[in-house]
Design a protein around this motif. Structure first.
Motif, short mmCIF file in Angstrom:
data_model
loop_
_atom_site.label_atom_id
_atom_site.label_comp_id
_atom_site.label_asym_id
_atom_site.label_seq_id
_atom_site.Cartn_x
_atom_site.Cartn_y
_atom_site.Cartn_z
N PHE A 253 0.84 -1.20 0.00
CA PHE A 253 0.00 0.00 0.00
C PHE A 253 0.87 1.25 0.00
O PHE A 253 1.75 1.38 0.86
CB PHE A 253 -0.92 0.01 1.22
CG PHE A 253 -1.91 1.14 1.16
CD1 PHE A 253 -3.12 0.98 0.52
CD2 PHE A 253 -1.61 2.38 1.71
CE1 PHE A 253 -4.03 2.02 0.43
CE2 PHE A 253 -2.51 3.43 1.62
CZ PHE A 253 -3.73 3.26 0.98
N PRO A 254 0.64 2.18 -0.92
CA PRO A 254 -0.31 2.07 -2.02
C PRO A 254 0.27 1.22 -3.15
O PRO A 254 1.45 1.31 -3.44
CB PRO A 254 -0.47 3.52 -2.47
CG PRO A 254 0.82 4.18 -2.13
CD PRO A 254 1.32 3.50 -0.89
N ASP A 257 2.03 3.02 -6.45
CA ASP A 257 3.18 3.92 -6.36
C ASP A 257 4.25 3.29 -5.48
O ASP A 257 4.05 3.11 -4.28
CB ASP A 257 2.74 5.28 -5.78
CG ASP A 257 3.89 6.27 -5.72
OD1 ASP A 257 4.92 6.02 -6.38
OD2 ASP A 257 3.75 7.28 -5.02
N LEU A 259 7.09 4.50 -4.65
CA LEU A 259 8.00 5.44 -3.99
C LEU A 259 7.54 5.88 -2.61
O LEU A 259 8.34 6.30 -1.80
CB LEU A 259 8.13 6.72 -4.84
CG LEU A 259 8.44 6.54 -6.31
CD1 LEU A 259 8.53 7.90 -6.98
CD2 LEU A 259 9.73 5.78 -6.48
N THR A 260 6.23 5.85 -2.37
CA THR A 260 5.70 6.57 -1.21
C THR A 260 5.24 5.66 -0.09
O THR A 260 4.50 6.08 0.77
CB THR A 260 4.52 7.48 -1.63
OG1 THR A 260 3.52 6.66 -2.20
CG2 THR A 260 4.97 8.51 -2.64
N ARG A 261 5.68 4.42 -0.10
CA ARG A 261 5.23 3.50 0.95
C ARG A 261 5.97 3.77 2.25
O ARG A 261 7.18 3.98 2.25
CB ARG A 261 5.45 2.06 0.51
CG ARG A 261 4.61 1.74 -0.69
CD ARG A 261 4.91 0.39 -1.29
NE ARG A 261 4.17 0.28 -2.56
CZ ARG A 261 4.49 -0.55 -3.53
NH1 ARG A 261 5.51 -1.38 -3.39
NH2 ARG A 261 3.79 -0.56 -4.63
N GLU A 262 5.20 3.72 3.32
CA GLU A 262 5.79 3.92 4.64
C GLU A 262 6.94 2.94 4.85
O GLU A 262 7.99 3.29 5.34
CB GLU A 262 4.69 3.70 5.68
CG GLU A 262 4.93 4.35 7.00
CD GLU A 262 3.70 4.18 7.88
OE1 GLU A 262 2.60 4.56 7.43
OE2 GLU A 262 3.86 3.66 8.99
N PRO A 264 9.18 0.66 2.63
CA PRO A 264 9.46 0.41 1.20
C PRO A 264 9.74 -1.05 0.87
O PRO A 264 9.75 -1.41 -0.30
CB PRO A 264 10.69 1.28 0.92
CG PRO A 264 11.32 1.53 2.25
CD PRO A 264 10.22 1.49 3.27
#
Lengths: 390, 148
Positions: A253-254, A257, A259-262, A264
């Motif tokens: 999640f998400p 994308d 790049l923006t995962r809490e 990675p």
């Protein structure tokens, strides 16, 4: 207990030769998928008309195209999951569901392409925004910056792991070398006659640092298919059935994308593995071999960690010193995988797992193999995992 | 998608461009005005990128485009030594870099004033704007030598 636990099984497998170069018309994957379907149906001891469920791979063929060619007049069930390389695993869940619930009796799962002679993945992802579930994110926020191919965005995560945990190029190389050794024992492997040692790995050209050429899977032309039915129906068929002990999916999640995962490193399979092991009633230590979807070397290390074969951060050590070779702690990608057999969408991982569990894997047979896992990995980390047993 | 009608200083390029619609267009329209703005949930104040219709934290449909400080750090990167797209052949080697902004969101971009092989983790950067065509301005970043 899940209603699906140990109720469905794989009863037939089929494949085309794996090639890099063909005279076929490469504008559609239909030909190789149909050839694989024919072989799988025959292997099961069925006829084409027995098939009443078709689960096509997203973006390749559609069920009707397969049905009209195979002569499937009563197509009772069809479904496709939009999860890229996790598609075969998602289809196993769908197939098991369908046959156990009585929606269909004999379900076929095809997957094939002209991944070398037709459009390459690097072209597909840029030309077709719907090819990946994160395609719009990539189009609007990745591609304008030259981040256009999976080798590039997955190398972001490999680099993070190297910085965080001290994973080395030699660890990535250990995956490439192990799988190449396995390929040398596999008559179907494209790189069967091309041995690779660590020096050869390190000397291969840099593609997208830290990924070298031999970190990358091998684009190929070819198709595979397999047939799923219930345990009860399997008794009358030609082959020893291979049981689907557990099957699960998951998504990071998400999902759209990378790049923006809490976290990675969290993948779909991070969530899917405990579900599949729970359904099967097993633990990681019970697994005799693992066919891990391997678009690039680090994604093997990452999945081994996230499934729980080793602690997060220790995957480099786990794969070093022959740990994932035949005879090691956990033989991984015994056919050579996408890296050294052929990139056939991870469908070839299912074929190999079934061969191992049937005891038909020849020189690369895992001794006394009783339980194997197969993972799928798609788009920006969608996951699936099947626990198979004989 | 792969539009061929963009220009950089009169030179034709066919580099991929974003599809200018919806929230994507809003994001890039701000860049055109040299403003880096991200969505921030009007209810729970969570910043987010890429743009979305709903806040995944609280479910709110309300957001504001709040202006970022434009300052951040290098989170991760790759160095592309062999291009995978024909329109980036002349750029090799180049480094797509993931920037983590002070507001917590991350985005991919380029560093303008740093050799790709000299990028380091946590390197402080700040935004600048590159008008690659009349229609499109991309937010890029430069290394901050005196981070305060």
């Amino acid at each position: 207990m899940s209603a699906l636990q140990n109720e469905a099984c794989i009863v037939g497998i089929g494949q085309t030769p794996f090639l890099r170069g063909t005279d076929d018309d490469c504008s559609s994957s239909l030909r190789v998928e149909l050839q694989a379907c024919e072989a799988a149906i025959k292997d099961a001891g069925l006829s084409n008309k027995d098939i009443d469920g078709i689960l096509p791979f997203y973006g390749l063929s559609i069920a009707e195209d397969l049905a009209v060619n195979l002569g499937v007049r009563d197509l009772a069930y069809q479904a496709t999951s939009h999860v890229g390389g996790a598609g075969p695993g998602a289809s196993v869940a769908n197939a098991a569901n369908a046959v156990v619930a009585g929606l269909a009796n004999y379900v076929i799962i095809p997957g094939g392409w002209y991944g070398y002679s037709g459009r390459r993945v690097r072209q597909i992802v840029v030309q077709d925004v719907n090819a990946m579930s994160g395609g719009k994110t990539a189009r609007d926020f990745y591609f304008p910056f030259g981040l256009t191919a999976p080798v590039q965005w997955f190398s972001f995560i490999a680099r993070l792991h190297m910085m965080e945990f001290g994973t080395k190029p030699e660890h990535l190389g250990a995956v490439a070398v192990a799988q190449r050794k396995h390929a040398q024992l596999n008559p179907n492997a494209l790189l069967r006659d091309k041995p690779l040692d660590m020096a050869g790995y390190l000397a291969s050209p840099m593609i997208s640092d830290p990924y070298r050429m031999f970190d990358c899977s091998l684009e190929a032309d070819g198709g595979c298919a397999f047939v799923v039915t219930t345990k009860e129906r399997a008794r009358d068929l030609a082959q020893t059935p291979i049981n689907i002990l557990g099957i699960a999916q998951g998504q990071p999640f998400p999902a759209d994308d990378i790049l923006t995962r809490e976290d990675p490193f969290h993948l779909g399979v991070t969530d899917a593995a405990p579900r599949a092991f729970g359904m099967a009633g097993i633990e990681a230590k019970d697994v005799d071999f693992a066919e891990i979807y391997d678009p690039f070397t680090f994604q093997v290390i990452q999945q081994l960690e996230e499934i729980g074969f080793c602690e997060r951060g220790s995957g480099g050590d786990f794969v070093a010193d022959g740990g994932i070779e035949l005879g090691g702690k956990l033989p991984v990608n015994t056919h050579g995988g996408l890296l050294s057999e052929a990139h056939v969408l991870g469908m070839n991982h299912y074929i190999e797992a079934v061969q191992q569990l049937r005891g038909n894997a020849g020189e690369r047979q895992v001794k006394d193999a009783e339980i194997g896992i197969v993972t799928g990995f798609g788009d920006f980390g969608d996951g699936a995992i099947a626990v198979l047993g004989r | 998608m792969t539009s061929t009608d963009t220009t950089t200083a009169g030179k034709e390029t066919s580099k991929p461009t974003p599809q200018m619609e919806g929230t994507t267009k809003e994001f890039y329209d701000f860049c055109q005005k040299k403003e880096l703005r991200f969505q921030c949930c009007s209810n729970c104040k969570q910043w987010r990128h890429v743009p979305r219709l709903m806040c995944a934290e609280c479910g709110s449909w309300e957001w504001q485009w709040l202006r970022s400080s434009g300052r951040g750090k290098v989170f991760t990167w790759t160095v592309v030594e062999r291009p995978m797209h024909p329109d980036f052949v002349e750029d090799v080697p180049y480094a797509p870099v993931v920037i983590e902004l002070e507001e917590g969101v991350r985005m991919v971009s380029w560093l303008s004033n740093c050799d790709p092989h000299e990028i380091t983790r946590g390197m402080p950067v700040e935004v600048e704007f590159d008008a690659v065509s009349e229609q499109l301005t991309l937010p890029k970043f430069k290394r901050r030598n005196n981070p305060l």
